[in-house]
Design a protein around this motif. Sequence first.
Motif, PDB file in Angstrom:
ATOM      1  N   PHE A 176       0.799  -1.228   0.000  1.00  0.00           N
ATOM      2  CA  PHE A 176       0.000   0.000   0.000  1.00  0.00           C
ATOM      3  C   PHE A 176       0.828   1.272   0.000  1.00  0.00           C
ATOM      4  N   GLY A 177       2.169   1.150   0.129  1.00  0.00           N
ATOM      5  CA  GLY A 177       3.004   2.324   0.305  1.00  0.00           C
ATOM      6  C   GLY A 177       3.000   3.285  -0.863  1.00  0.00           C
ATOM      7  N   LYS A 178       2.577   4.525  -0.610  1.00  0.00           N
ATOM      8  CA  LYS A 178       2.577   5.572  -1.642  1.00  0.00           C
ATOM      9  C   LYS A 178       3.148   6.888  -1.132  1.00  0.00           C
ATOM     10  N   HIS A 179       2.922   7.191   0.118  1.00  0.00           N
ATOM     11  CA  HIS A 179       3.308   8.498   0.651  1.00  0.00           C
ATOM     12  C   HIS A 179       4.559   8.352   1.518  1.00  0.00           C
ATOM     13  N   LYS A 180       5.582   9.119   1.186  1.00  0.00           N
ATOM     14  CA  LYS A 180       6.844   9.039   1.908  1.00  0.00           C
ATOM     15  C   LYS A 180       6.671   9.490   3.357  1.00  0.00           C
ATOM     16  N   LEU A 181       7.330   8.795   4.263  1.00  0.00           N
ATOM     17  CA  LEU A 181       7.247   9.112   5.681  1.00  0.00           C
ATOM     18  C   LEU A 181       8.273  10.161   6.075  1.00  0.00           C
ATOM     19  N   TYR A 182       9.543   9.936   5.731  1.00  0.00           N
ATOM     20  CA  TYR A 182      10.617  10.853   6.092  1.00  0.00           C
ATOM     21  C   TYR A 182      11.729  10.650   5.066  1.00  0.00           C
ATOM     22  N   GLU A 183      11.506  11.165   3.880  1.00  0.00           N
ATOM     23  CA  GLU A 183      12.365  10.838   2.738  1.00  0.00           C
ATOM     24  C   GLU A 183      13.808  11.253   2.936  1.00  0.00           C
ATOM     25  N   ALA A 184      14.042  12.353   3.639  1.00  0.00           N
ATOM     26  CA  ALA A 184      15.410  12.833   3.823  1.00  0.00           C
ATOM     27  C   ALA A 184      16.256  11.841   4.615  1.00  0.00           C
ATOM     28  N   VAL A 185      15.619  11.083   5.498  1.00  0.00           N
ATOM     29  CA  VAL A 185      16.336  10.131   6.345  1.00  0.00           C
ATOM     30  C   VAL A 185      16.279   8.726   5.776  1.00  0.00           C
ATOM     31  N   SER A 186      15.092   8.294   5.338  1.00  0.00           N
ATOM     32  CA  SER A 186      14.910   6.936   4.820  1.00  0.00           C
ATOM     33  C   SER A 186      13.934   6.987   3.647  1.00  0.00           C
ATOM     34  N   PRO A 187      14.444   7.072   2.423  1.00  0.00           N
ATOM     35  CA  PRO A 187      13.593   7.305   1.253  1.00  0.00           C
ATOM     36  C   PRO A 187      12.546   6.233   1.002  1.00  0.00           C
ATOM     37  N   LYS A 188      12.751   5.007   1.486  1.00  0.00           N
ATOM     38  CA  LYS A 188      11.819   3.923   1.179  1.00  0.00           C
ATOM     39  C   LYS A 188      10.662   3.797   2.168  1.00  0.00           C
ATOM     40  N   LYS A 189      10.771   4.426   3.311  1.00  0.00           N
ATOM     41  CA  LYS A 189       9.719   4.299   4.302  1.00  0.00           C
ATOM     42  C   LYS A 189       8.493   5.134   3.917  1.00  0.00           C
ATOM     43  N   THR A 190       7.307   4.597   4.192  1.00  0.00           N
ATOM     44  CA  THR A 190       6.069   5.271   3.815  1.00  0.00           C
ATOM     45  C   THR A 190       5.122   5.385   5.002  1.00  0.00           C
ATOM     46  N   VAL A 191       4.171   6.301   4.855  1.00  0.00           N
ATOM     47  CA  VAL A 191       3.141   6.474   5.873  1.00  0.00           C
ATOM     48  C   VAL A 191       2.322   5.199   6.006  1.00  0.00           C
ATOM     49  N   GLU A 192       2.000   4.571   4.870  1.00  0.00           N
ATOM     50  CA  GLU A 192       1.211   3.347   4.897  1.00  0.00           C
ATOM     51  C   GLU A 192       1.952   2.222   5.625  1.00  0.00           C
ATOM     52  N   GLY A 193       3.253   2.179   5.440  1.00  0.00           N
ATOM     53  CA  GLY A 193       4.054   1.208   6.163  1.00  0.00           C
ATOM     54  C   GLY A 193       4.051   1.482   7.654  1.00  0.00           C
ATOM     55  N   ALA A 194       4.080   2.756   8.031  1.00  0.00           N
ATOM     56  CA  ALA A 194       4.024   3.111   9.447  1.00  0.00           C
ATOM     57  C   ALA A 194       2.706   2.661  10.064  1.00  0.00           C
ATOM     58  N   ILE A 195       1.609   2.859   9.336  1.00  0.00           N
ATOM     59  CA  ILE A 195       0.303   2.404   9.829  1.00  0.00           C
ATOM     60  C   ILE A 195       0.311   0.889   9.995  1.00  0.00           C
ATOM     61  N   GLY A 196       0.884   0.183   9.016  1.00  0.00           N
ATOM     62  CA  GLY A 196       1.022  -1.267   9.139  1.00  0.00           C
ATOM     63  C   GLY A 196       1.836  -1.655  10.347  1.00  0.00           C
ATOM     64  N   GLY A 197       2.842  -0.859  10.671  1.00  0.00           N
ATOM     65  CA  GLY A 197       3.654  -1.128  11.855  1.00  0.00           C
ATOM     66  C   GLY A 197       2.848  -0.999  13.134  1.00  0.00           C
ATOM     67  N   PHE A 198       2.007   0.025  13.226  1.00  0.00           N
ATOM     68  CA  PHE A 198       1.147   0.181  14.395  1.00  0.00           C
ATOM     69  C   PHE A 198       0.181  -0.993  14.529  1.00  0.00           C
ATOM     70  N   ILE A 199      -0.380  -1.408  13.401  1.00  0.00           N
ATOM     71  CA  ILE A 199      -1.296  -2.551  13.426  1.00  0.00           C
ATOM     72  C   ILE A 199      -0.562  -3.796  13.912  1.00  0.00           C
TER      73      ILE A 199
END
Length: 285
Positions: A176-199
């Motif tokens: 589901f990853g489309k929106h970057k979470l913190y591109e300057a630090v980790s370009p591959k991480k996404t907001v959708e991945g963060a939500i998956g992490g919380f779940i």
Amino acid sequence: MSSDPIHAGARPPSNLTTRLLTALVGVPTIIALLYVVPPLGFYVLVITCVSIGSWELLAMTHPDDKVSRVFGLLLCQAVSLGVYLGVHEARALLVMLVGVPALSLLFTLWRLGDMSTAAIRAFGLAFAPVFVAAPLTLLAVTQRDFGRHVGPGLCLMAFMFAWFADTGGYFGGRFFGKHKLYEAVSPKKTVEGAIGGFIGAVIGALMASLGYLREIPLTHTVPLALFAGALGMAGDLGESLIKRSMGVKDSGAIVPGHGGILDRADALIFTSVAVYAYAVVFQAQ
């Protein structure tokens, strides 16, 4: 973590297979050390991970100075032993809190080397015991100090917060990853991945309260999972920041399919602190 589970792109199947095979060996070993052998057995694993993880971090801050890396390693091991043996003695912890930065600065003055990197080397020596040694050692303290059943269960829950958040982040980012979470630090991480992490972290909380740790209610474990999950992601990003600033992809290659110990332990460093703090405040014994 270098595995960057919160991302938009898929991983090579072979890497995923290696990760799964590693987990099949590692997870039962950790559970056995938590529940079967005396507490000292689990601490041996912890201080081994502390030693390797500290060495990986010091290799980034001191790439050309093996003597300083050895000193930093011994300092981290000493802090780990100090926390494990003296966690209930405030004066011992205060001595370490004050002494570690002082020793780090004095040692850097002795091995000055390139002045342009002196500050980062001094701070690296002082940071490694605080970032790696002390938090991971709290896992062993938790297992030892909070009862023969609850202690290992709390420790396992800290692992599961990190593991399940990692897994949830991986699949959330992959599919589901489309929106970057913190591109300057980790370009591959996404907001959708963060939500998956919380779940994933919440699933770990459900498994704890409904399964192996029924002494702790869901009204405690779920908020703790969300808090620990957020801290774990911050730890993940923090390690990415360190590696990116140092031009390093992985902290090491000791764990097949996962990179180094530090790559595996970055989130666990924070979840272990959160769970230990919870155990102390609520006296979960």
